[in-house]
Design an enzyme around this catalytic site. Sequence first.
Site, PDB file in Angstrom:
ATOM      1  N   LYS A 171     -38.410 -27.291  66.354  1.00 14.96           N
ATOM      2  CA  LYS A 171     -37.752 -26.602  65.108  1.00 14.96           C
ATOM      3  C   LYS A 171     -36.687 -25.671  65.857  1.00 14.96           C
ATOM      4  O   LYS A 171     -37.259 -24.603  66.349  1.00 14.96           O
ATOM      5  CB  LYS A 171     -38.712 -26.043  64.427  1.00 14.96           C
ATOM      6  CG  LYS A 171     -38.114 -25.644  63.199  1.00 14.96           C
ATOM      7  CD  LYS A 171     -38.739 -24.298  62.472  1.00 14.96           C
ATOM      8  CE  LYS A 171     -37.988 -23.103  63.007  1.00 14.96           C
ATOM      9  NZ  LYS A 171     -37.016 -22.762  62.587  1.00 14.96           N
ATOM     10  N   SER A 224     -38.810 -13.147  67.862  1.00 13.27           N
ATOM     11  CA  SER A 224     -39.135 -11.538  68.089  1.00 13.27           C
ATOM     12  C   SER A 224     -40.659 -11.696  68.346  1.00 13.27           C
ATOM     13  O   SER A 224     -41.515 -12.558  68.028  1.00 13.27           O
ATOM     14  CB  SER A 224     -38.703 -11.184  66.551  1.00 13.27           C
ATOM     15  OG  SER A 224     -39.358 -11.704  65.444  1.00 13.27           O
ATOM     16  N   CYS A 279     -32.628 -11.628  75.577  1.00  7.84           N
ATOM     17  CA  CYS A 279     -33.699 -10.952  75.600  1.00  7.84           C
ATOM     18  C   CYS A 279     -33.907 -10.190  76.868  1.00  7.84           C
ATOM     19  O   CYS A 279     -34.803  -9.439  77.093  1.00  7.84           O
ATOM     20  CB  CYS A 279     -34.859 -11.969  75.387  1.00  7.84           C
ATOM     21  SG  CYS A 279     -35.214 -13.236  76.661  1.00  7.84           S
ATOM     22  N   GLU A 379     -36.169  -2.640  69.367  1.00  8.68           N
ATOM     23  CA  GLU A 379     -35.204  -3.491  70.056  1.00  8.68           C
ATOM     24  C   GLU A 379     -34.207  -3.449  68.991  1.00  8.68           C
ATOM     25  O   GLU A 379     -34.141  -3.887  67.792  1.00  8.68           O
ATOM     26  CB  GLU A 379     -35.962  -4.932  69.917  1.00  8.68           C
ATOM     27  CG  GLU A 379     -35.001  -6.061  70.523  1.00  8.68           C
ATOM     28  CD  GLU A 379     -35.642  -7.345  70.741  1.00  8.68           C
ATOM     29  OE1 GLU A 379     -36.453  -7.645  69.624  1.00  8.68           O
ATOM     30  OE2 GLU A 379     -35.472  -8.388  71.610  1.00  8.68           O
TER      31      GLU A 379
HETATM   32  P1  NAD Z   1     -37.103 -14.573  64.983  1.00  8.58           P
HETATM   33  O1  NAD Z   1     -38.542 -14.252  65.323  1.00  8.58           O
HETATM   34  O2  NAD Z   1     -36.620 -14.374  63.693  1.00  8.58           O
HETATM   35  O3  NAD Z   1     -37.130 -16.328  64.803  1.00  8.58           O
HETATM   36  C1  NAD Z   1     -37.710 -17.259  65.812  1.00  8.58           C
HETATM   37  C2  NAD Z   1     -38.075 -18.317  65.041  1.00  8.58           C
HETATM   38  O4  NAD Z   1     -39.124 -18.242  64.360  1.00  8.58           O
HETATM   39  C3  NAD Z   1     -36.988 -19.200  64.422  1.00  8.58           C
HETATM   40  O5  NAD Z   1     -37.194 -20.421  64.648  1.00  8.58           O
HETATM   41  C4  NAD Z   1     -37.438 -18.941  62.873  1.00  8.58           C
HETATM   42  O6  NAD Z   1     -37.061 -19.745  61.988  1.00  8.58           O
HETATM   43  C5  NAD Z   1     -39.007 -18.390  62.978  1.00  8.58           C
HETATM   44  N1  NAD Z   1     -39.431 -17.393  62.325  1.00  8.58           N
HETATM   45  C6  NAD Z   1     -38.631 -16.176  61.641  1.00  8.58           C
HETATM   46  N2  NAD Z   1     -39.575 -15.695  60.893  1.00  8.58           N
HETATM   47  C7  NAD Z   1     -40.677 -16.421  60.616  1.00  8.58           C
HETATM   48  C8  NAD Z   1     -41.899 -15.806  60.010  1.00  8.58           C
HETATM   49  N3  NAD Z   1     -42.030 -15.080  59.314  1.00  8.58           N
HETATM   50  N4  NAD Z   1     -42.758 -16.897  60.201  1.00  8.58           N
HETATM   51  C9  NAD Z   1     -42.921 -17.986  60.841  1.00  8.58           C
HETATM   52  N5  NAD Z   1     -41.680 -18.378  61.630  1.00  8.58           N
HETATM   53  C10 NAD Z   1     -40.772 -17.271  61.519  1.00  8.58           C
HETATM   54  O7  NAD Z   1     -36.112 -14.368  66.236  1.00  8.58           O
HETATM   55  P2  NAD Z   1     -34.371 -14.471  66.412  1.00  8.58           P
HETATM   56  O8  NAD Z   1     -33.993 -13.408  65.566  1.00  8.58           O
HETATM   57  O9  NAD Z   1     -34.176 -15.997  66.024  1.00  8.58           O
HETATM   58  O10 NAD Z   1     -34.304 -14.458  67.848  1.00  8.58           O
HETATM   59  C11 NAD Z   1     -34.145 -12.905  68.415  1.00  8.58           C
HETATM   60  C12 NAD Z   1     -35.408 -12.756  69.097  1.00  8.58           C
HETATM   61  O11 NAD Z   1     -35.854 -13.534  69.961  1.00  8.58           O
HETATM   62  C13 NAD Z   1     -35.251 -11.285  69.773  1.00  8.58           C
HETATM   63  O12 NAD Z   1     -36.437 -10.405  69.467  1.00  8.58           O
HETATM   64  C14 NAD Z   1     -35.540 -11.447  71.400  1.00  8.58           C
HETATM   65  O13 NAD Z   1     -35.751 -10.524  72.297  1.00  8.58           O
HETATM   66  C15 NAD Z   1     -36.300 -12.659  71.269  1.00  8.58           C
HETATM   67  N6  NAD Z   1     -36.290 -13.591  72.356  1.00  8.58           N
HETATM   68  C16 NAD Z   1     -37.007 -13.496  73.344  1.00  8.58           C
HETATM   69  C17 NAD Z   1     -36.776 -14.264  74.455  1.00  8.58           C
HETATM   70  C18 NAD Z   1     -37.999 -14.354  75.510  1.00  8.58           C
HETATM   71  O14 NAD Z   1     -37.917 -15.084  76.481  1.00  8.58           O
HETATM   72  N7  NAD Z   1     -38.900 -13.359  75.648  1.00  8.58           N
HETATM   73  C19 NAD Z   1     -35.868 -15.239  74.647  1.00  8.58           C
HETATM   74  C20 NAD Z   1     -34.783 -15.250  73.553  1.00  8.58           C
HETATM   75  C21 NAD Z   1     -35.094 -14.200  72.552  1.00  8.58           C
END
Ligand code: NAD
Length: 486
Positions: A171, A224, A279, A379
Amino acid sequence: MIRNYIQGEWRASSATEQVRVINPATGDELGLTPLSPALEVDQAAQAAARAFPSWRRTPVTERVQFLFKLKSQLEVHFDDISRTITLECGKTLGESRGEMRRAIENVEVACGMPTLIQGYNSEDIAAGIDEMMVRQPLGVCAIIAPFNFPGMIPFWFLPYAIACGNTVVMKPSERVPLTMQKVMALLDTLSLPAGVVNLVNGGRDVVNAILDHPVIRAVSFVGSSAVARHVYARGAANGKRCQCQGGAKNPVVVLPDADFASASDVIADSAFGCAGQRCLATSLAITVGDAGSAFSQVIQDKARTRVTGYGLDDGVQMGPVITPESRARIESLIDKAVSDGARPVVDGRRANIPGYHGNFVKPTVLEGLAYASEVTSTEIFGPVLSIHHVDDIDAAIALVNSGEYGNQACLFTGSGAYARKFRHEAEVGNIGINVAVAAPMAFFPFSGARGSFFGDLHGQGRDAVEFFTQEKVVVERWPSGSFRRF
Ligand code: NAD
């Protein structure tokens, strides 16, 4: 039209709701992501479950042949996929190319699976008894990706999962679904058995349907920390193996003996590259002793002169942030920092990029933000760097270890002894020494610790092989009486 890919065929979703996919620089609509219902997760999971028995029996040497072909197709379509990343995600074309290079490296590493998947054995653990450990695939595995690396992050998992003999339900982020449409179209040309890789587009409901689905054995998540925690808890409660990489607030520490010219170059790239939406982006610079004013001046110059604009235009060094909501959030956090006493010595709010109406925030540098301010530990996920001054390295390391996150910390110094101390004491998963984006190569785990990671085994490298396999131990005795005369 953005479609799902299930059982080796493209399918239109029956979703009643969609998310508009918008070019963050121009505001142009690029497509509509269907918010697929749980039924379509079930169809994908069942297709993956049906494909699993024969895929796991396919010799690993044959499974990796698909990866060799995939690598070659990704090279052929490298520029087209990179351009798609810039269109939907906003980063510069150079950054998108760098991302795809990292994606391909993971395919290359997973091509070594015939060796990587080997177990080990001991002869005569007792008289006439041998013992071995073999690695076997788990079954159906799910991959859930964030918006900021639509090409690379799925590849931290996908090539390892299938090379180990698993089948996959993927996904992508609903905000950037186009890159994986292109990748699936390439996979579709490889004659991979139907159901080995499936794609379901959507948002929260797809994630929860994955977490509750009985045939899905493992979940790889990046996003996140709030969602990572949710995925880890709900997945584990349903008996799944989970690896959940979360958010970050990454510090760099600059000592007075650092090479300021090169340090400021790479720190500016870390803080403002990808518009701070990495990240591994640096968001706190902690200067020690005399390093303070010299470093602050050079980084301010770098921030002021960074060229912000549309990532497909020549000479642009930084693109927009992903959505108007994201820009509003970043600007309101800068406002809050200022009301908490910070000085915006470079102020990127309300940026105007002639000819474009995208979500632009220019590089911003804050000085004097109280460490106790909530903004210091939040963040921001935008091109914002706050500079803090301390007297010695112990105070700097105490700050590094005081936050919730533990994704990355970097040190700039000319001293091996300080470097060693930092490496030893900083409680984070990725350490950079005179490096400000310590992104592990594909043959190392993409680490992360404390509030930045939930699980045991990370993406990439040997960790991925361990995550995607179940160890089985066999103890064997063949009594000599079982020799038959022929
Ligand atoms: P996000 O958490 O909003 O979304 C990530 C995934 O989760 C998406 O596929 C989304 O559809 C799904 N999602 C969102 N809200 C949800 C919920 N309430 N319940 C279930 N699924 C849900 O993250 P984003 O905004 O797409 O990405 C940015 C974040 O990702 C930042 O916090 C960044 O630091 C982190 N990140 C971490 C790494 C790492 O390796 N640690 C790498 C890249 C990004």
